[in-house]
Motif scaffolding. Sequence first.
Motif, PDB file in Angstrom:
ATOM      1  N   UNK A 136      -3.961  17.820   3.298  1.00 11.34           N
ATOM      2  CA  UNK A 136      -3.696  18.151   4.847  1.00 11.34           C
ATOM      3  C   UNK A 136      -2.642  18.765   4.882  1.00 11.34           C
ATOM      4  N   UNK A 137      -1.386  18.901   4.030  1.00  7.18           N
ATOM      5  CA  UNK A 137      -0.112  19.691   3.874  1.00  7.18           C
ATOM      6  C   UNK A 137      -0.599  21.076   3.526  1.00  7.18           C
ATOM      7  N   UNK A 138      -1.486  21.221   2.653  1.00  6.83           N
ATOM      8  CA  UNK A 138      -1.884  22.565   1.932  1.00  6.83           C
ATOM      9  C   UNK A 138      -2.804  23.281   2.963  1.00  6.83           C
ATOM     10  N   UNK A 139      -3.559  22.692   3.717  1.00  6.39           N
ATOM     11  CA  UNK A 139      -4.118  23.120   4.753  1.00  6.39           C
ATOM     12  C   UNK A 139      -3.308  23.731   6.047  1.00  6.39           C
ATOM     13  N   UNK A 149       8.644  23.756   5.159  1.00 12.72           N
ATOM     14  CA  UNK A 149       8.345  22.821   6.168  1.00 12.72           C
ATOM     15  C   UNK A 149       7.179  21.610   5.567  1.00 12.72           C
ATOM     16  N   UNK A 150       6.283  22.479   5.075  1.00 17.43           N
ATOM     17  CA  UNK A 150       5.065  21.669   4.334  1.00 17.43           C
ATOM     18  C   UNK A 150       5.584  20.943   3.125  1.00 17.43           C
ATOM     19  N   UNK A 151       6.297  21.486   2.400  1.00 16.18           N
ATOM     20  CA  UNK A 151       6.765  20.761   1.151  1.00 16.18           C
ATOM     21  C   UNK A 151       7.747  19.724   1.730  1.00 16.18           C
ATOM     22  N   UNK A 152       8.725  19.888   2.634  1.00 16.59           N
ATOM     23  CA  UNK A 152       9.368  18.642   3.068  1.00 16.59           C
ATOM     24  C   UNK A 152       8.410  17.465   3.540  1.00 16.59           C
ATOM     25  N   UNK A 153       7.690  17.844   4.420  1.00 16.73           N
ATOM     26  CA  UNK A 153       6.705  16.833   4.812  1.00 16.73           C
ATOM     27  C   UNK A 153       5.729  16.148   4.118  1.00 16.73           C
ATOM     28  N   UNK A 154       5.376  16.792   2.886  1.00 18.38           N
ATOM     29  CA  UNK A 154       4.542  16.165   1.902  1.00 18.38           C
ATOM     30  C   UNK A 154       5.411  15.415   1.159  1.00 18.38           C
ATOM     31  N   UNK A 161      11.842   7.763   2.254  1.00 18.11           N
ATOM     32  CA  UNK A 161      13.181   7.649   1.955  1.00 18.11           C
ATOM     33  C   UNK A 161      13.789   8.776   1.466  1.00 18.11           C
ATOM     34  N   UNK A 162      13.195   9.861   0.710  1.00 23.46           N
ATOM     35  CA  UNK A 162      13.844  10.965   0.332  1.00 23.46           C
ATOM     36  C   UNK A 162      14.499  11.967   1.137  1.00 23.46           C
ATOM     37  N   UNK A 163      15.372  12.358   0.961  1.00 19.23           N
ATOM     38  CA  UNK A 163      16.281  13.357   1.626  1.00 19.23           C
ATOM     39  C   UNK A 163      16.106  14.733   1.357  1.00 19.23           C
ATOM     40  N   UNK A 164      15.748  15.764   2.237  1.00 22.50           N
ATOM     41  CA  UNK A 164      15.589  17.064   1.899  1.00 22.50           C
ATOM     42  C   UNK A 164      16.707  17.877   2.335  1.00 22.50           C
ATOM     43  N   UNK A 165      17.315  18.689   1.997  1.00 19.45           N
ATOM     44  CA  UNK A 165      18.395  19.428   2.709  1.00 19.45           C
ATOM     45  C   UNK A 165      18.398  20.823   2.243  1.00 19.45           C
ATOM     46  N   UNK A 166      18.905  21.905   3.097  1.00 17.26           N
ATOM     47  CA  UNK A 166      18.899  23.150   2.598  1.00 17.26           C
ATOM     48  C   UNK A 166      20.511  23.644   2.611  1.00 17.26           C
ATOM     49  N   UNK A 190       6.700  17.761  -9.307  1.00 14.28           N
ATOM     50  CA  UNK A 190       6.094  19.050  -9.957  1.00 14.28           C
ATOM     51  C   UNK A 190       4.923  19.385  -9.115  1.00 14.28           C
ATOM     52  N   UNK A 191       4.052  18.663  -8.975  1.00 15.27           N
ATOM     53  CA  UNK A 191       2.904  19.018  -8.126  1.00 15.27           C
ATOM     54  C   UNK A 191       3.100  19.590  -6.858  1.00 15.27           C
ATOM     55  N   UNK A 192       4.184  19.259  -6.273  1.00  8.45           N
ATOM     56  CA  UNK A 192       4.527  19.696  -4.646  1.00  8.45           C
ATOM     57  C   UNK A 192       5.447  20.934  -4.962  1.00  8.45           C
ATOM     58  N   UNK A 193       6.154  21.090  -5.999  1.00  8.62           N
ATOM     59  CA  UNK A 193       6.855  22.194  -6.076  1.00  8.62           C
ATOM     60  C   UNK A 193       5.750  23.469  -6.315  1.00  8.62           C
ATOM     61  N   UNK A 194       4.833  23.204  -7.378  1.00 11.14           N
ATOM     62  CA  UNK A 194       3.898  24.197  -7.778  1.00 11.14           C
ATOM     63  C   UNK A 194       2.999  24.658  -6.663  1.00 11.14           C
ATOM     64  N   UNK A 195       2.678  23.585  -5.639  1.00  5.33           N
ATOM     65  CA  UNK A 195       1.763  24.086  -4.385  1.00  5.33           C
ATOM     66  C   UNK A 195       2.824  24.632  -3.082  1.00  5.33           C
ATOM     67  N   UNK A 196       3.710  24.227  -3.121  1.00  6.11           N
ATOM     68  CA  UNK A 196       4.486  24.629  -1.836  1.00  6.11           C
ATOM     69  C   UNK A 196       5.925  25.412  -2.000  1.00  6.11           C
ATOM     70  N   UNK A 197       6.577  25.227  -2.887  1.00  7.98           N
ATOM     71  CA  UNK A 197       7.750  25.745  -3.083  1.00  7.98           C
ATOM     72  C   UNK A 197       7.769  27.253  -2.836  1.00  7.98           C
ATOM     73  N   UNK A 198       8.414  27.862  -2.071  1.00 11.58           N
ATOM     74  CA  UNK A 198       8.420  29.496  -2.042  1.00 11.58           C
ATOM     75  C   UNK A 198       9.181  29.982  -3.489  1.00 11.58           C
TER      76      UNK A 198
END
Length: 228
Positions: A136-139, A149-154, A161-166, A190-198
């Motif tokens: 869903x987030x890849x779409x 946004x998609x990386x954080x959402x996924x 409970x994960x906290x994501x900050x920039x 690692x899967x999330x990073x490989x798919x979504x991380x700029x």
Amino acid sequence: MNYIWELIIEAERKGIRREHIQFSPAEYFSPYMELSMESLNPRTLEQRIEINPYYRFHELLGDLFDPNMAEDFELRHTLFDIVIHFLGELDLNSGLTKRDFYIRFVTRDLDEGAYGPSIQQRFEGLCKREKEVIAENLLKLHETGEAVYCLTRAARSLFPGVIVCSREDKDELLFFMNRKETEEHRMKLELLKELFAPLWCDIVVFWNGCVGMIGEEQTMVMGDTVLY
């Protein structure tokens, strides 16, 4: 549970494949129920399920199981199992939207290695719900181009409970995982990073501690705060 689709969904949640379920016509059943089970809320699911063929499908199956017909018993029961499986698939698909089908297409591509072998290997280790979250987030990423946004959402869906900050002074994202580092957790991240991380973005992960941030009470615990 009362309908075929409810049973199939529950079986998938318990790791039972659809082809391992065998449907057979019930000899004794309630006229007000489709599934003929001892308990409406079973703790475990049997792989042989009895169905009341007259509850919704009398017009289709009524003649097939006429009580006066005694011939070709095995053939009729095999045909019944095939037909109920097909009707169950129709049940599952009847409430799907166009977007649901798109998500299924993306899931299929990930399963079949369209995004590369390393992603395919990690994706295979996810459960059905986690695969749907990724797809869903890849779409959404393809639609909007909003990678962060998609990386954080996924990440928040896979790691509650994960906290994501920039950091404003650096092209960097900080992940405070609030859980112990395990092989399974590391594989998902690692899967999330490989798919979504700029490509321009560095990701720093804190598993057992975090940098204290004013306004985030979870990060201001004495003894668990780290220097960064």
